[in-house]
Design a protein around this motif. Structure first.
Motif: not given
Length: 319
Positions: A139, A143, A203-204, A206-207, A227-230, A232-233
């Motif tokens: 990627d 992340y 930003y989490t 994971s970013s 969170s597994k996302k980099y 969130l909104q």
């Protein structure tokens, strides 16, 4: 044969030629007197030049990496600007946006190596590989696994040893800053957000920036740390999602809707945040904190963190 038929055939020939040039260029394999070596990456195994000299990069992470290793690419992404890039960046040929690289332009540059990422340009990989040896990371580093990708791109550039030295220097900086901060990271909840046309992004851990804050041992608010996302909104009303003792606000003038610290703290809703009331909102570059994703940007993020905490500490001491 009618004139219309002749013109039609001629037009088809031009279209076909253009398509072949831009989409399926017939490029000879590396000539025998150019030493090559094998490298494994996200798309398989590729033979690349031992010493690549004409490098095209498709994303900000490999561009950041190239500059950190004193490599000046001949092609770069369209919107690849950063306050820490050398001036020569302005003169490098744009090869389009990452998801849709301009194949004809890349072909005309005659590269001997193309660097990118699977998540960004997977659909173009086969065509790019016909132009030049192409190496993709899994990627694009957003992340938080930027160090892994930094080393792969550096390896492809023949600069793995120098890259390892730069990472060792980064870790020394982290250790020194951690020592100077003492218990501050454990006692300080930090938040990283940006405002854009679609709303607010938080930003989490994971970013990219989240990984650096993790290296320093900072606490994050619950939403940004689970969170597994980099990113969130959250809705604008969910203030707990973006609040903290210190808030890093990413600003990037190249992105529609991005706002400065001045506009952020003057907003009636955001002004109720704990970080705004305490005066601990620090404006940072989105091009670095979100788009850098490599060693040059990582070192600047450390500088920003240090400066922000120093400023926050000065404010508290004057109260």
């Amino acid at each position: 044969t009618s004139m219309v038929s002749i013109l039609y055939k001629g037009l088809i020939g031009v279209i076909t030629c253009s398509w072949l040039t831009s989409c399926q260029p017939a490029v000879s394999p590396p000539i025998s007197d150019v030493p090559t070596r094998s490298i494994e990456h996200a798309m398989g195994t590729t033979q690349i030049p031992v010493t690549p000299e004409r490098v095209v990069v498709l994303d900000s992470a490999p561009l950041n990496t190239a500059f950190s290793l004193d490599v000046i690419p001949i092609g770069r992404p369209e919107k690849a600007t950063s306050p820490i890039y050398p001036k020569v960046n302005q003169d490098i040929t744009s090869v389009g946006v990452g998801f849709q690289p301009n194949l004809e332009r890349i072909f005309n540059l005659e590269p001997d190596l193309i660097l990118g990422s699977k998540v960004v340009a997977r659909g173009s990989y086969r065509k790019l590989s016909r132009i030049a040896p192409t190496v993709f990371t899994q990627d694009n580093g957003r992340y938080g696994n930027w160090q892994e990708h930094f080393l792969l791109h550096a390896d492809a550039l023949g600069q793995l040893k120098k890259a390892e030295e730069l990472l060792a220097d980064y870790q020394k900086r982290v250790d020194t800053l951690t020592s100077q901060l003492g218990q501050a990271p454990k006692n300080t909840t930090v938040s990283v957000v940006t405002h854009w046309s679609g709303g607010v992004l938080a930003y989490t851990t994971s970013s990219f920036s989240g990984a650096i804050l993790q290296d320093l041992g900072f606490e994050r608010n619950p939403i940004q740390s689970n969170s597994k996302k980099y990113a969130l909104q959250p809705s604008k009303e969910k203030l707990d999602a973006i609040d903290g003792d210190v808030l890093f606000l990413m600003y990037d003038p190249d992105f529609d809707g991005s706002i400065t610290k001045e506009n952020f703290v003057s907003d009636p809703l955001w002004s109720t945040l704990n970080a705004v009331r305490q005066g601990t909102v620090c404006e940072v570059s989105g091009a670095l904190w979100a788009g850098g994703r490599s060693i040059l940007a990582a070192n600047q993020v450390l500088n920003d963190i240090e400066a922000c905490l120093q400023s926050a500490g000065d404010r508290k001491s004057t109260r």
